[in-house]
Design a protein around this motif. Structure first.
Motif, PDB file in Angstrom:
ATOM      1  N   THR A   1       9.141   1.951  -5.431  1.00  0.00           N
ATOM      2  CA  THR A   1       7.888   1.590  -6.097  1.00  0.00           C
ATOM      3  C   THR A   1       7.996   1.697  -7.609  1.00  0.00           C
ATOM      4  OG1 THR A   1       7.103   3.836  -5.739  1.00  0.00           O
ATOM      5  CG2 THR A   1       6.402   2.172  -4.151  1.00  0.00           C
TER       6      THR A   1
ATOM      7  N   LYS B   1      10.434   0.840   3.552  1.00  0.00           N
ATOM      8  CA  LYS B   1      10.630   1.697   2.379  1.00  0.00           C
ATOM      9  C   LYS B   1      11.057   0.838   1.205  1.00  0.00           C
ATOM     10  CE  LYS B   1      11.953   5.776   4.971  1.00  0.00           C
ATOM     11  NZ  LYS B   1      13.007   6.757   5.211  1.00  0.00           N
TER      12      LYS B   1
ATOM     13  N   LYS C   1       0.439  11.112   7.198  1.00  0.00           N
ATOM     14  CA  LYS C   1      -0.120   9.895   7.796  1.00  0.00           C
ATOM     15  C   LYS C   1       0.915   9.201   8.679  1.00  0.00           C
ATOM     16  CE  LYS C   1      -3.647   8.179   4.660  1.00  0.00           C
ATOM     17  NZ  LYS C   1      -3.997   7.100   3.737  1.00  0.00           N
TER      18      LYS C   1
ATOM     19  N   GLN D   1       0.870  -1.180   0.000  1.00  0.00           N
ATOM     20  CA  GLN D   1       0.000   0.000   0.000  1.00  0.00           C
ATOM     21  C   GLN D   1       0.904   1.226   0.000  1.00  0.00           C
ATOM     22  OE1 GLN D   1      -2.584   0.232   3.351  1.00  0.00           O
ATOM     23  NE2 GLN D   1      -3.615   2.086   2.640  1.00  0.00           N
ATOM     24  N   VAL D   2       0.804   2.023  -1.020  1.00  0.00           N
ATOM     25  CA  VAL D   2       1.651   3.198  -1.154  1.00  0.00           C
ATOM     26  C   VAL D   2       1.075   4.330  -0.311  1.00  0.00           C
ATOM     27  CG1 VAL D   2       2.659   4.845  -2.777  1.00  0.00           C
ATOM     28  CG2 VAL D   2       2.257   2.498  -3.493  1.00  0.00           C
ATOM     29  N   ILE D   3       1.949   4.922   0.506  1.00  0.00           N
ATOM     30  CA  ILE D   3       1.535   6.065   1.336  1.00  0.00           C
ATOM     31  C   ILE D   3       1.913   7.331   0.577  1.00  0.00           C
ATOM     32  CG2 ILE D   3       1.834   7.245   3.542  1.00  0.00           C
ATOM     33  CD1 ILE D   3       2.626   4.492   4.699  1.00  0.00           C
ATOM     34  N   LYS D   4       0.904   8.003   0.070  1.00  0.00           N
ATOM     35  CA  LYS D   4       1.147   9.214  -0.726  1.00  0.00           C
ATOM     36  C   LYS D   4       1.204  10.460   0.157  1.00  0.00           C
ATOM     37  CE  LYS D   4      -0.889   7.237  -4.827  1.00  0.00           C
ATOM     38  NZ  LYS D   4      -2.035   7.182  -5.709  1.00  0.00           N
ATOM     39  N   ASN D   5       0.513  10.401   1.272  1.00  0.00           N
ATOM     40  CA  ASN D   5       0.485  11.538   2.180  1.00  0.00           C
ATOM     41  C   ASN D   5       1.451  11.263   3.342  1.00  0.00           C
ATOM     42  OD1 ASN D   5      -0.145  13.746   3.681  1.00  0.00           O
ATOM     43  ND2 ASN D   5      -2.259  13.133   4.147  1.00  0.00           N
ATOM     44  N   PRO D   6       2.598  11.953   3.406  1.00  0.00           N
ATOM     45  CA  PRO D   6       3.567  11.724   4.479  1.00  0.00           C
ATOM     46  C   PRO D   6       3.065  12.126   5.871  1.00  0.00           C
ATOM     47  CG  PRO D   6       4.345  13.403   2.960  1.00  0.00           C
ATOM     48  CD  PRO D   6       3.056  12.903   2.431  1.00  0.00           C
TER      49      PRO D   6
END
Length: 111
Positions: A102, A99, A85, A78-83
């Protein structure tokens, strides 16, 4: 002094004689050849064991690499686009985060 002299009734051929210290040339060559043959056989066996060990090592490395590759394929990502979070996450969740590159995964899927 009696034992020093040979009896008159014993023959020369009946006397016990020791073998000579020298060996014949043919026998010496035969022994040398036999020694060389055993040495080469021992070296051959050593080389064979070394080769088997190397093959086993390579097979083990290949299996380990394949296993890691399979684990990567089976992962749920699941890619975390909003740091931001990440800042809100708890410690337990942060420990699970890894890490990864991607872009590499995207390129491998598209080709």
């Amino acid at each position: 002094m009696k034992g020093l002299y040979r009896r008159a009734n014993t023959r020369f051929s009946d006397m016990v004689r020791d073998k000579s210290l020298r060996t014949s040339w043919k026998r010496k060559m035969k022994e040398r050849e036999e020694k060389q043959r055993t040495k080469s056989l021992a070296l051959q066996l050593q080389e064979q064991l070394k080769q088997e060990k190397e093959e086993k090592k390579q097979r083990r490395e290949k299996n380990l690499k394949q296993r890691q590759e399979n684990e990567r394929k089976a992962e749920i990502v699941q890619v975390i686009k909003n740091p931001a979070k990440i800042k809100r996450m708890k410690r337990k969740q942060l420990r699970r985060i890894e890490k990864r590159d991607t872009l590499k995964a995207i390129h491998s899927k598209s080709s």
